[in-house]
Design a protein around this motif. Structure first.
Motif, short mmCIF file in Angstrom:
data_model
loop_
_atom_site.label_atom_id
_atom_site.label_comp_id
_atom_site.label_asym_id
_atom_site.label_seq_id
_atom_site.Cartn_x
_atom_site.Cartn_y
_atom_site.Cartn_z
N ARG A 1 0.58 -1.20 0.24
CA ARG A 1 -0.26 -0.08 0.11
C ARG A 1 0.72 0.93 0.31
O ARG A 1 0.04 2.41 0.04
CB ARG A 1 -0.94 -0.49 1.36
N GLY A 2 2.26 0.72 -0.03
CA GLY A 2 2.86 2.45 0.60
C GLY A 2 2.90 2.94 2.03
O GLY A 2 1.94 2.31 2.34
N GLU B 1 2.05 5.98 3.69
CA GLU B 1 1.04 6.57 3.76
C GLU B 1 -0.01 5.96 3.84
O GLU B 1 -1.15 6.01 4.85
CB GLU B 1 0.68 8.01 2.55
N MET C 1 13.23 0.71 -0.15
CA MET C 1 13.52 1.68 -0.91
C MET C 1 12.37 2.45 -1.51
O MET C 1 12.03 3.49 -2.24
CB MET C 1 13.34 0.24 -2.26
N LEU C 2 11.57 1.81 -0.45
CA LEU C 2 10.19 3.38 -0.41
C LEU C 2 11.28 4.68 -0.49
O LEU C 2 9.83 5.42 -0.45
CB LEU C 2 9.08 2.95 0.66
N ARG D 1 11.50 10.92 2.31
CA ARG D 1 10.07 11.73 2.38
C ARG D 1 9.07 11.16 3.17
O ARG D 1 8.21 12.44 2.77
CB ARG D 1 10.23 11.38 0.54
N PHE D 2 8.66 10.40 3.49
CA PHE D 2 8.05 10.20 3.88
C PHE D 2 7.66 10.24 5.64
O PHE D 2 6.55 9.74 6.65
CB PHE D 2 8.13 8.42 3.88
N LEU E 1 8.13 13.65 7.22
CA LEU E 1 8.22 15.03 7.18
C LEU E 1 7.78 15.40 8.18
O LEU E 1 8.09 16.54 8.80
CB LEU E 1 7.48 15.28 5.89
N ALA F 1 9.03 15.44 -3.41
CA ALA F 1 9.68 16.20 -1.79
C ALA F 1 8.10 15.18 -1.02
O ALA F 1 8.40 15.06 -0.06
CB ALA F 1 8.86 17.52 -2.04
N ARG F 2 7.00 14.57 -1.67
CA ARG F 2 6.30 14.42 -0.56
C ARG F 2 5.68 13.20 -0.15
O ARG F 2 4.54 12.25 -0.16
CB ARG F 2 4.47 15.30 -1.17
N GLY F 3 5.85 12.41 -1.93
CA GLY F 3 5.10 11.23 -1.96
C GLY F 3 4.33 11.34 -2.72
O GLY F 3 3.67 12.44 -3.02
N GLU G 1 0.69 9.88 -2.63
CA GLU G 1 -0.80 9.65 -1.91
C GLU G 1 -0.38 11.71 -0.89
O GLU G 1 -1.38 12.99 -1.52
CB GLU G 1 -0.50 9.05 -0.75
N ALA G 2 0.86 11.93 -0.92
CA ALA G 2 0.90 13.71 -0.06
C ALA G 2 0.31 14.33 -1.10
O ALA G 2 0.67 15.89 -0.30
CB ALA G 2 1.21 13.56 0.78
N LEU H 1 9.04 6.41 -7.48
CA LEU H 1 8.08 5.75 -6.44
C LEU H 1 7.24 4.85 -6.80
O LEU H 1 6.90 4.22 -6.08
CB LEU H 1 7.68 7.11 -6.70
N PHE I 1 0.96 2.87 -5.98
CA PHE I 1 0.05 4.10 -6.04
C PHE I 1 -1.51 4.22 -6.64
O PHE I 1 -2.13 5.01 -6.72
CB PHE I 1 0.51 5.30 -6.15
#
Lengths: 223, 223
Positions: free
Chosen positions: A41-42, A44, A125-126, A130-131, A133, B40-42, B44-45, B126, B131
């Motif tokens: 799912r990633g 987030e 590797m995700l 970035r995740f 923040l 910068a945010r991925g 989803e975000a 990514l 996603f």
């Protein structure tokens, strides 16, 4: 160049909540489940519920060990790097092997590790920075910092042995840090193409790892 | 083995909304801004507002060209692969170059492309499938499918030339598809370590690309 002690892996922290009975096994089970959930799912979109579903346990059980999803993700990186530094660091420190053979065996061990723990490697590797923040607690910032340090430390294992091989004239006169990049890229990319459900017998995995190590070493040697 | 026509890049669709005045330039500007925002945010975000902020334009301007964030992300993958297949495919089809030199120049062109369009390449790293679980429109499904086809097609460019080199005895007797994996891994990893803000002059970028191409080719050649 003196051989630094293989000190990295012994002082890798864990983000496991410090509880009586918090076992390495429980940690490994949660990290494994989290890696599968994150990959599906990633970062987030994954919830602690998702991790609990994969684990086949309650959300409460996970919170018994970890404060948050971010903590699990950070711990996954730390644990993954700890394992790599342990395995590969012990080869890097072997005085009985010349640099060419040492790089070959380091590459082999790295490839084996990626293939046999493919979910961990895919999850790392995700990316991390970035995740996270929104990570704000000092212990989390410290863990993130430590991940970056361990990554550098791991790369340095290769850089040092490549430098030795260059000094010894067994490798081409490459810039060791630069040369470590395509080598690690070739190895890390395994997480993109090796299917986690292949379930190859170990000798098939070893055959792949040996071919990759051969490719990586040939890029360095004198022709 | 006959040399297939370099047909891939010419039939790459775009997810740009079909409007009078929808220019390639507007598409490139939006994709570039989106790549920066996604990195910068991925995925989803990131919101369309974030893309608009980077672009220095209104959200309305972006919706004039794209239906959704998912469409932009899909288009980024399509465009990135189109560019790679264009550049590298034209080298793969050159009959005047032997396989060793051809693989070298293909690697060189790929590395240059990653470094000079680092935001595109980072964004495509990514990942895509993870996603877009919620993608449901048939045109989006078709685009996702096309991305995967183009990725295979791109890999095939390398596989075919490696096979030629093996046939000609200029490369070791490697399995061409397997050998293409560490080669592409070494090259794609550039997106992880090359800093987008280095702003190197082109000859420095070319020097890095040449060293990477050299590493990749040496992994294949007879020692």
């Amino acid at each position: 160049m003196t051989e630094p002690a293989n000190s990295g892996a012994s002082n890798v922290p864990s983000l496991l909540v410090d509880r009586p009975g918090a076992s390495d096994e429980a940690r490994a089970d949660i990290l494994k489940a989290a890696a599968i959930a994150f990959n599906a799912r990633g970062f987030e979109a994954t919830s602690i519920d998702d991790v609990a579903d994969v684990l086949g346990a309650s959300k409460g059980r996970i919170y018994h060990y970890y404060r948050s999803k971010a903590d699990i993700f950070l711990d996954l990186h730390l644990e993954s790097l700890r394992i790599l530094i342990d395995r590969v660091g012990s080869i890097a420190a072997r005085p009985d092997l010349g640099p060419v053979q040492r790089v070959r065996e380091m590459c082999f061990a790295h490839a084996i590790e990626v293939m046999t723990r493919i979910n961990y490697q895919k999850a790392t590797m995700l990316g991390l920075n970035r995740f996270l923040l929104s990570v704000s607690a000092p212990y989390q910032e410290a863990a993130r910092q430590r991940v970056n340090e361990l990554r550098d430390e791991y790369e340095d294992l290769f850089v040092r042995v490549i430098a030795k091989g260059v000094e010894a004239g067994e490798f081409r006169p490459v810039e060791p840090r630069f040369a470590s990049k395509p080598l690690l890229g070739a190895l890390n990319y395994v997480a993109n193409w090796y299917e986690e459900d292949r379930d190859d017998p170990l000798d098939a995995v070893e055959q792949i790892a040996a071919a990759l190590a051969d490719y990586c070493v040939r890029g360095l040697t004198q022709s």
